[in-house]
Motif scaffolding. Structure first.
Motif, PDB file in Angstrom:
ATOM      1  N   VAL A  69       0.856  -1.199   0.000  1.00  0.00           N
ATOM      2  CA  VAL A  69       0.000   0.000   0.000  1.00  0.00           C
ATOM      3  C   VAL A  69       0.888   1.244   0.000  1.00  0.00           C
ATOM      4  O   VAL A  69       0.651   2.203  -0.740  1.00  0.00           O
ATOM      5  N   GLY A  70       1.944   1.193   0.807  1.00  0.00           N
ATOM      6  CA  GLY A  70       2.879   2.318   0.854  1.00  0.00           C
ATOM      7  C   GLY A  70       3.569   2.527  -0.479  1.00  0.00           C
ATOM      8  O   GLY A  70       3.705   3.655  -0.959  1.00  0.00           O
ATOM      9  N   VAL A  71       3.983   1.443  -1.105  1.00  0.00           N
ATOM     10  CA  VAL A  71       4.661   1.534  -2.409  1.00  0.00           C
ATOM     11  C   VAL A  71       3.712   2.141  -3.439  1.00  0.00           C
ATOM     12  O   VAL A  71       4.061   3.094  -4.148  1.00  0.00           O
ATOM     13  N   LYS A  72       2.500   1.591  -3.511  1.00  0.00           N
ATOM     14  CA  LYS A  72       1.536   2.076  -4.507  1.00  0.00           C
ATOM     15  C   LYS A  72       1.250   3.569  -4.321  1.00  0.00           C
ATOM     16  O   LYS A  72       1.301   4.347  -5.285  1.00  0.00           O
ATOM     17  N   ASN A  73       0.986   3.965  -3.093  1.00  0.00           N
ATOM     18  CA  ASN A  73       0.567   5.353  -2.886  1.00  0.00           C
ATOM     19  C   ASN A  73       1.727   6.343  -3.021  1.00  0.00           C
ATOM     20  O   ASN A  73       1.539   7.445  -3.535  1.00  0.00           O
ATOM     21  N   HIS A  74       2.922   5.929  -2.598  1.00  0.00           N
ATOM     22  CA  HIS A  74       4.089   6.795  -2.837  1.00  0.00           C
ATOM     23  C   HIS A  74       4.351   6.903  -4.344  1.00  0.00           C
ATOM     24  O   HIS A  74       4.719   7.972  -4.846  1.00  0.00           O
ATOM     25  N   THR A  75       4.161   5.813  -5.070  1.00  0.00           N
ATOM     26  CA  THR A  75       4.383   5.828  -6.520  1.00  0.00           C
ATOM     27  C   THR A  75       3.366   6.739  -7.201  1.00  0.00           C
ATOM     28  O   THR A  75       3.708   7.531  -8.084  1.00  0.00           O
ATOM     29  N   HIS A  76       2.105   6.642  -6.774  1.00  0.00           N
ATOM     30  CA  HIS A  76       1.078   7.531  -7.338  1.00  0.00           C
ATOM     31  C   HIS A  76       1.406   9.000  -7.039  1.00  0.00           C
ATOM     32  O   HIS A  76       1.250   9.873  -7.893  1.00  0.00           O
ATOM     33  N   GLY A 103      -2.237   9.727  -4.619  1.00  0.00           N
ATOM     34  CA  GLY A 103      -1.172   9.353  -3.680  1.00  0.00           C
ATOM     35  C   GLY A 103      -1.671   9.100  -2.273  1.00  0.00           C
ATOM     36  O   GLY A 103      -0.907   8.727  -1.395  1.00  0.00           O
ATOM     37  N   GLY A 104      -2.965   9.309  -2.085  1.00  0.00           N
ATOM     38  CA  GLY A 104      -3.548   9.027  -0.775  1.00  0.00           C
ATOM     39  C   GLY A 104      -2.968   9.906   0.320  1.00  0.00           C
ATOM     40  O   GLY A 104      -2.231  10.864   0.065  1.00  0.00           O
ATOM     41  N   LEU A 105      -3.316   9.563   1.543  1.00  0.00           N
ATOM     42  CA  LEU A 105      -2.806  10.321   2.687  1.00  0.00           C
ATOM     43  C   LEU A 105      -1.337   9.986   2.918  1.00  0.00           C
ATOM     44  O   LEU A 105      -0.566  10.819   3.385  1.00  0.00           O
ATOM     45  N   ILE A 106      -0.953   8.755   2.550  1.00  0.00           N
ATOM     46  CA  ILE A 106       0.437   8.328   2.734  1.00  0.00           C
ATOM     47  C   ILE A 106       1.369   9.134   1.828  1.00  0.00           C
ATOM     48  O   ILE A 106       2.432   9.566   2.254  1.00  0.00           O
ATOM     49  N   GLY A 107       0.955   9.364   0.594  1.00  0.00           N
ATOM     50  CA  GLY A 107       1.819  10.071  -0.351  1.00  0.00           C
ATOM     51  C   GLY A 107       1.601  11.574  -0.383  1.00  0.00           C
ATOM     52  O   GLY A 107       2.544  12.347  -0.546  1.00  0.00           O
TER      53      GLY A 107
END
Lengths: 142, 389
Positions: free
Chosen positions: B169-176, B329-333
């Motif tokens: 989830v972290g990878v996906k959202n940081h990538t976005h 990128g969500g809240l994480i990104g």
């Protein structure tokens, strides 16, 4: 620059400040207590002065077992609010069928596991602004 | 009830900003008015501002009036601030929606704003303790990370979800987020980086957590008649739902891997919108921590209960999958400027459904969903559509 000192993170526990004073008075002498609605007899955790089930504001104090079992836990390493240090073990403890949120004091993180027995270990925190002692309901591994 | 649509949206740059609370309001307001060139500040009849802790971080209350004045809005139908911790922004959108649907207003701005790094991130961490029960939780030093860590522990124990799946989830959202110029982080992240990042609260590591971010976002919401007059591409509010399970950790569903209030909020929103989970093309969900996004897949009906780990691992929540989750990128990104988050989610769905999301565009997105929560037990879901229905 910081504003930290402007806050008091702990509850005002004395009789002139809360209807739940009896909880803290018993805690100070090592007893874990809660309220039972005097009308519908519902046992609450945490203690409360108004029953959300029947609407009564009459309640009795009852002592709980000082012993419980770890239902869930996590260990926070960093990112704690000012005044709290990690690692800190936060846990949900099952006591007499109630779920109690607390911390485990003096617990070696690697030794904490779900299902372990823990015992009430009242935690003395900063005195209130009038110099009265304050306690929180913490636990330790049995 | 009258039909209601978004007709404009904009966000400020998110990050650790050298900008005042009012600067952030100006930036989001400007971006929003730029997206709705037919609207001038004096045309706006109402303002709702979602903001959680300006009393401490800006030493300012009376927020709606302050923001209205900053933007030249003279409210004649609605002026209010919403504070519902991390869901404050979407709660504000629901207020505006209800006022317009009921005929009490025709054109309202909803703005979310938070200046958290003031004077430092540590101040925000301290203030986050106000979002849980002071007497029974915050007095022990509880803030959000251990709450969601408990949910992750339960999900791992019950469904065998792995640390690697949480990391994805972290990878996906940081990538976005790397494709979003307004995101807090824009460098992406590898699985090794996420799994090697610092442990915050077991099992949640730094790159599985949203950061402490300053930012603002704004949307303009209008009645059908006004929307059609002001834009060729309104984005319709099709459904909304809110449900609460409990406030304190010990009043929530006993198994934190289950968030029944989210399922109920989603059910209300889907029912009202007349859509099913599989109809959703793009979803902005509240990934304050990686586990929250996983549980959201399940409670929103994107996958069966317990299968969220595999859902992200198989790429089904990414471009080319079943539903693109958190394209901005969500809240994480992007970061999580509390009151701004829900409004920024709506702004992303607005751009996606109009086909204006650029490098982040989800092909032919027609139905969008936003999910905003304030703790594990309190959820708000909105469903937007390109078509009015």
């Amino acid at each position: 620059m910081s504003y930290f000192r402007a806050t008091d993170p702990f509850p005002l526990e004395s009789a002139e400040h809360t209807k739940l004073h009896e909880f803290y008075a018993r805690l100070a002498v090592g007893r874990l207590a809660t309220t039972r609605c005097a009308t519908c007899r519902r046992l609450a955790w945490p203690p409360r002065a108004f029953c959300g089930e029947c609407g009564s504001d009459r309640f009795d104090w009852v002592d709980l077992s000082g012993e419980g079992k770890i239902h869930a836990f996590t260990i926070q390493e960093v990112g704690l609010p000012a005044g709290f240090v990690g690692p800190r073990v936060f846990a949900i403890v099952k006591v007499d069928g109630l779920r109690v949120f607390s911390v485990l004091v003096d617990a070696e993180p690697a030794k904490v596991a779900i299902g372990q027995t823990v015992r009430l270990s009242p935690l003395r925190v900063a005195d209130d602004p009038n110099g009265n002692a304050r306690w929180l309901p913490a636990f330790r591994l049995a | 009830m009258r039909k209601v649509a978004l007709i404009g949206a904009g966000v400020s740059k998110f990050g650790v900003r050298k900008a005042s609370y009012r600067d952030l309001i100006w930036e989001a307001g400007k971006a929003c008015f730029d997206a709705a060139p037919a609207v001038k500040p004096k045309d706006v009849e109402g303002l709702v501002v979602g903001s959680v802790m300006p009393e401490r971080t800006a030493f300012q209350s009376h927020i709606s009036s302050m923001a209205a004045e900053a933007l030249g809005i003279r409210p004649s139908a609605l002026s209010a601030r919403t504070e519902h911790m991390c869901a404050s922004g979407t709660v504000g959108i629901r207020y505006a929606y209800a006022f317009i649907a009921a005929g009490l207003a025709d054109l309202v701005m909803v703005l979310g704003v938070e200046k958290l790094n003031q004077p430092s991130g540590d101040e925000a961490i301290l203030n986050m303790g106000t979002g849980v029960d002071r007497e029974w939780e915050a007095s022990f030093g509880l803030t959000a990370p251990p709450c969601f860590a408990l949910a992750a522990q339960c999900h791992i124990a019950e469904y065998g979800t792995t640390e690697e799946q949480l990391a994805m989830v972290g990878v996906k959202n940081h990538t976005h987020a790397a494709k979003n110029p307004n995101a807090h982080f824009q460098r992406g992240a590898t699985l090794e980086q996420v799994l090697g990042s610092r442990m915050i609260s077991s099992p949640l590591r730094l790159f599985m957590c949203s950061p402490i971010t300053d930012g603002a976002a704004a949307v303009l919401i209008a009645s059908e008649e006004r929307a059609r007059a002001l834009t060729d591409k309104p984005v319709w509010i099709r459904g909304t739902g809110q449900a609460l399970d409990g406030f304190q950790l010990t009043s929530l569903h006993e198994d934190y891997a289950h968030w029944p209030a989210l399922a109920r909020a989603a059910q209300s929103a889907y029912g009202m919108a007349g859509v099913r989970p599989q109809d959703v093309d793009v979803a902005e969900v509240h990934d304050c921590f990686a586990i929250a996004e996983l549980i959201a897949y399940e409670e929103l009906g994107f996958c069966p209960k317990g299968e969220a780990g595999a859902f992200v691992a198989d790429g089904r929540s990414d471009y080319g999958g079943d539903v693109v989750v958190n394209p901005r990128g969500g809240l994480i990104g992007c970061g999580h400027p509390l009151g701004a988050t829900g409004v920024a989610q709506a702004a992303e769905v607005f751009a996606q459904l109009r086909g204006e999301a650029g490098a982040r565009q989800v092909p032919d997105a027609s139905i969008g969903l936003t999910h905003n929560n304030s703790g594990m037990g309190e959820h708000v879901v909105m469903i937007y559509g390109r078509e009015r229905r």
